[in-house]
Scaffold this motif. Structure first.
Motif, PDB file in Angstrom:
ATOM      1  N   CYS A 156       3.039   7.200 -11.537  1.00  0.00           N
ATOM      2  CA  CYS A 156       3.839   8.500 -11.223  1.00  0.00           C
ATOM      3  C   CYS A 156       2.944   9.052 -10.092  1.00  0.00           C
ATOM      4  O   CYS A 156       3.384   9.493  -8.858  1.00  0.00           O
ATOM      5  CB  CYS A 156       4.183   9.033 -12.171  1.00  0.00           C
ATOM      6  SG  CYS A 156       5.508   8.506 -13.074  1.00  0.00           S
ATOM      7  N   GLN A 157       1.645   9.086 -10.405  1.00  0.00           N
ATOM      8  CA  GLN A 157       0.560   9.740  -9.649  1.00  0.00           C
ATOM      9  C   GLN A 157       0.473   9.065  -8.158  1.00  0.00           C
ATOM     10  O   GLN A 157       0.561   9.505  -7.100  1.00  0.00           O
ATOM     11  CB  GLN A 157      -0.626   9.926 -10.278  1.00  0.00           C
ATOM     12  CG  GLN A 157      -0.869  11.169 -11.080  1.00  0.00           C
ATOM     13  CD  GLN A 157      -2.254  11.083 -11.777  1.00  0.00           C
ATOM     14  OE1 GLN A 157      -2.994  10.374 -11.662  1.00  0.00           O
ATOM     15  NE2 GLN A 157      -2.171  12.345 -12.570  1.00  0.00           N
ATOM     16  N   LYS A 158       0.438   7.594  -8.431  1.00  0.00           N
ATOM     17  CA  LYS A 158       0.372   6.912  -7.227  1.00  0.00           C
ATOM     18  C   LYS A 158       1.490   7.027  -6.215  1.00  0.00           C
ATOM     19  O   LYS A 158       1.447   7.141  -5.058  1.00  0.00           O
ATOM     20  CB  LYS A 158       0.218   5.375  -7.381  1.00  0.00           C
ATOM     21  CG  LYS A 158      -1.147   4.974  -7.882  1.00  0.00           C
ATOM     22  CD  LYS A 158      -1.391   3.512  -8.135  1.00  0.00           C
ATOM     23  CE  LYS A 158      -2.830   3.343  -8.477  1.00  0.00           C
ATOM     24  NZ  LYS A 158      -2.850   1.970  -8.918  1.00  0.00           N
ATOM     25  N   LYS A 159       2.777   6.956  -6.788  1.00  0.00           N
ATOM     26  CA  LYS A 159       4.157   7.037  -6.137  1.00  0.00           C
ATOM     27  C   LYS A 159       4.244   8.433  -5.361  1.00  0.00           C
ATOM     28  O   LYS A 159       4.484   8.576  -4.284  1.00  0.00           O
ATOM     29  CB  LYS A 159       5.249   6.685  -7.130  1.00  0.00           C
ATOM     30  CG  LYS A 159       5.523   5.474  -7.582  1.00  0.00           C
ATOM     31  CD  LYS A 159       6.920   5.121  -7.591  1.00  0.00           C
ATOM     32  CE  LYS A 159       6.996   3.604  -7.908  1.00  0.00           C
ATOM     33  NZ  LYS A 159       7.582   2.885  -7.095  1.00  0.00           N
ATOM     34  N   THR A 160       3.987   9.574  -5.970  1.00  0.00           N
ATOM     35  CA  THR A 160       3.829  11.034  -5.544  1.00  0.00           C
ATOM     36  C   THR A 160       2.815  10.933  -4.281  1.00  0.00           C
ATOM     37  O   THR A 160       3.183  11.556  -3.348  1.00  0.00           O
ATOM     38  CB  THR A 160       3.809  11.867  -6.482  1.00  0.00           C
ATOM     39  OG1 THR A 160       2.386  11.734  -7.198  1.00  0.00           O
ATOM     40  CG2 THR A 160       4.710  11.912  -7.548  1.00  0.00           C
ATOM     41  N   LYS A 161       1.679  10.555  -4.347  1.00  0.00           N
ATOM     42  CA  LYS A 161       0.573  10.433  -3.659  1.00  0.00           C
ATOM     43  C   LYS A 161       1.020   9.633  -2.145  1.00  0.00           C
ATOM     44  O   LYS A 161       0.927  10.150  -1.174  1.00  0.00           O
ATOM     45  CB  LYS A 161      -0.445  10.062  -4.011  1.00  0.00           C
ATOM     46  CG  LYS A 161      -1.715  10.022  -3.085  1.00  0.00           C
ATOM     47  CD  LYS A 161      -3.022   9.290  -3.604  1.00  0.00           C
ATOM     48  CE  LYS A 161      -3.825  10.224  -4.481  1.00  0.00           C
ATOM     49  NZ  LYS A 161      -5.225   9.740  -4.774  1.00  0.00           N
ATOM     50  N   ASN A 162       1.887   8.515  -2.473  1.00  0.00           N
ATOM     51  CA  ASN A 162       2.283   7.648  -1.353  1.00  0.00           C
ATOM     52  C   ASN A 162       3.625   8.465  -0.685  1.00  0.00           C
ATOM     53  O   ASN A 162       3.467   8.197   0.455  1.00  0.00           O
ATOM     54  CB  ASN A 162       2.720   6.335  -1.923  1.00  0.00           C
ATOM     55  CG  ASN A 162       1.552   5.227  -2.243  1.00  0.00           C
ATOM     56  OD1 ASN A 162       0.406   5.713  -2.005  1.00  0.00           O
ATOM     57  ND2 ASN A 162       1.764   4.358  -2.994  1.00  0.00           N
ATOM     58  N   SER A 163       4.371   8.930  -1.560  1.00  0.00           N
ATOM     59  CA  SER A 163       5.507   9.735  -0.896  1.00  0.00           C
ATOM     60  C   SER A 163       5.005  10.821  -0.038  1.00  0.00           C
ATOM     61  O   SER A 163       5.798  11.276   0.854  1.00  0.00           O
ATOM     62  CB  SER A 163       6.505  10.131  -1.912  1.00  0.00           C
ATOM     63  OG  SER A 163       6.170  11.263  -2.629  1.00  0.00           O
TER      64      SER A 163
END
Length: 184
Positions: A175-182
């Motif tokens: 989730c942290q990776k997805k929010t960072k990428n978004s």
């Protein structure tokens, strides 16, 4: 209707027993420096042999000889990758620990410090004094033989809780990776 409640209560009782019934494992290990061998045995409830044999090194890794005809080869490069996967070793509870070391004078200081460190670690994880025993034998010559016996216990509930913690951590990282990428 009564049959349904009887079956349901029996199923719930069976699940409870499976989850909370303690499983005892005994690990016996022996290392001889002069013969360059490491022998081991893992058994359940002191009677049921799960796995046993000896380990030797070869040029690219470690060979685990389980039977006279069968050996498992583990490359050194594979060991790092396997170490990073889910580890349930921390879910085992250490109950007793016996360590016997036979050594010559040149290894005496290091072995003594290792005995002190292992004993301190056992007490740090709430071990009881009567459940730990260290024996140090001084012999003549270039000798180092280490024999150990561990008694561990766990149950399926403890393993499931560790697995859920592992999954929760993986989901949090994703989730942290997805929010960072978004955001980028």
């Amino acid at each position: 209707m009564d049959r349904f409640f009887i079956i349901l209560s029996l199923v719930l009782l069976a699940v409870g027993v499976l989850l909370f019934f303690p499983i005892w494992l005994d690990l016996d290990a022996h290392y001889d420096m002069n013969r360059n061998r490491f022998a081991f045995l893992v058994s359940a409830y002191k009677k049921i042999k799960l796995i046993g044999g000896y380990a030797t090194t070869y040029q690219g890794g470690v060979a685990l000889h389980i039977t006279p005809e069968k050996a498992i080869l583990v490359d050194y490069s594979e060991m790092d990758g396997k170490r990073k996967k889910f580890s349930f070793m921390k879910s085992f509870r250490l109950k007793s620990f016996v360590l016997t070391t036979e050594t010559g004078a040149e290894y005496l200081l290091g072995v003594s410090l290792a005995h002190i460190a292992l004993r301190s670690y056992f007490f740090a994880i709430d071990g009881k004094q009567e459940n730990v025993r260290n024996n140090l034998w001084l012999t003549d010559g270039d000798v180092l033989r280490v024999t150990g016996h561990l008694t561990l216990f766990f149950n399926l509930f403890i393993l499931l809780m560790e697995f859920f913690k592992f999954l929760k951590e993986k989901i949090r990282i994703l989730c942290q990776k997805k929010t960072k990428n978004s955001i980028i």
